[in-house]
Write an enzyme that holds these catalytic residues in place. Sequence first.
Site, short mmCIF file in Angstrom:
data_model
loop_
_atom_site.label_atom_id
_atom_site.label_comp_id
_atom_site.label_asym_id
_atom_site.label_seq_id
_atom_site.Cartn_x
_atom_site.Cartn_y
_atom_site.Cartn_z
CE LYS A 192 -8.23 3.96 2.41
NZ LYS A 192 -7.99 5.37 1.65
CE LYS A 201 -11.22 7.09 -8.22
NZ LYS A 201 -10.75 8.38 -7.46
CE LYS A 221 -5.21 -2.13 -3.79
NZ LYS A 221 -4.38 -0.89 -3.65
P1 AMP Z 1 -5.86 3.71 -0.90
O1 AMP Z 1 -6.28 4.94 -0.38
O2 AMP Z 1 -6.53 2.60 -0.16
O3 AMP Z 1 -5.67 3.56 -2.29
O4 AMP Z 1 -4.33 3.38 -0.25
C1 AMP Z 1 -3.63 4.27 0.41
C2 AMP Z 1 -2.09 3.95 0.34
O5 AMP Z 1 -2.21 2.64 1.28
C3 AMP Z 1 -1.64 3.38 -1.06
O6 AMP Z 1 -1.02 4.36 -1.66
C4 AMP Z 1 -0.75 2.22 -0.59
O7 AMP Z 1 0.43 2.37 -0.66
C5 AMP Z 1 -1.38 1.71 0.62
N1 AMP Z 1 -2.19 0.51 0.37
C6 AMP Z 1 -3.46 0.27 0.08
N2 AMP Z 1 -3.80 -0.81 0.28
C7 AMP Z 1 -2.83 -1.67 0.68
C8 AMP Z 1 -2.47 -3.14 0.78
N3 AMP Z 1 -3.57 -4.11 0.71
N4 AMP Z 1 -1.28 -3.60 1.20
C9 AMP Z 1 -0.43 -2.61 1.38
N5 AMP Z 1 -0.56 -1.42 1.22
C10 AMP Z 1 -1.91 -0.74 0.80
#
Ligand code: AMP
Length: 326
Positions: free
Chosen positions: A195, A111, A192
């Site tokens: 968001k 970051k 992957k």
């Molecule tokens: P984030 O805040 O986007 O990092 O994601 C929150 C949680 O969602 C993470 O701890 C992951 O376990 C799950 N996650 C995020 N992106 C994916 C993805 N593309 N596929 C599966 N699980 C995901």
Amino acid sequence: MARVFSGVQPTGNIHIGNYLGALKQFVELQDENQCIYCIVDMHSITVPQDPKELKDHILDVAALYMAVGIDPEKSIVFVQSDVAQHAELAWVLMCNSYTGELSRMTQFKAKNKGRESAPAGLFTYPILMAADILLYDADIVPVGNDQKQHIELTRDVAIRVNNKYGETFVVPDGRFLKAGARIMALDDPGDKMSKSAENKHSRVSLLDDDNKIKKSIMKATTDSDGIIRFDPENKPGISNLLNIYSAFSGKTIDDIVKDFEGCGYGDFKKELVNIVQTGIAPIRERYEDIRNSDELIRTLKDGAERAGAIAEKTMKRVKDNFGLGL
Ligand code: AMP
Ligand code: TRP
């Protein structure tokens, strides 16, 4: 009953990857554990936030969590900044952690992108996370793999304090969410689903309408050999779509492949659109009801009260053990 704690950042665009990889498991855990789910707004201000958007996102995420099935009767759902002890404990823990160990955190390095000076809060972010967890005597912390290092640090600091000041904290274990079930971006199955990707058709968000779901899935990148087969190495696009199909339908990949024998990608995608639309519609409808009700704020306030009662007890124990206050 084990105590489960997890924190989620109040950001928009929560997608089917988050749902299948994290939220569904949060819901499953609440039947056999005492779960506490916290919306970590103080973590989110380690990078600049628009105040109005932040407030909206806090309520969006809370409503979405309840829409997918987190039940505030069973679990505690609250906003981090509503319980002052998070910041209070973070200070005490900061005095028991080292700049050396914090500078090794890969998330900080990523970051900060090599800048010479960073907001001090970005640097101490993992300590605030440790405070979140230790404040509630959590046994289990379900998180993504990217948080492994932060959980290790939490354990190290907890053990360090226990050794120096006597039994103060429960040493938590990470429960790493299914890494195999990673959902990939629709426009680039090598990456992957995320968001923050610029192309909104790279993901299906939980709040997308039917039209948007259809567009994103019909546009999804596949390959040119036209055969529906699960082979993540050579056919990452189709394999990702098969994964999504399987997760939403409950069917095994083998069965799906058999069902679509001889069919083209177009037919398969059309059926996938159907299945994802049907899976998401009830979540979206419940979300609208919850997000627009006065009940939401009351539920979060009630959550903060229940969380605060636990936090107060832990903080008293910490102050006693450290000789702080009167
Ligand atoms: P984030 O805040 O986007 O990092 O994601 C929150 C949680 O969602 C993470 O701890 C992951 O376990 C799950 N996650 C995020 N992106 C994916 C993805 N593309 N596929 C599966 N699980 C995901
Ligand atoms: N750092 C976590 C993330 O980015 C969010 C988080 C903050 C968290 N506090 C927590 C996760 C406590 C689990 C427990 O995903």
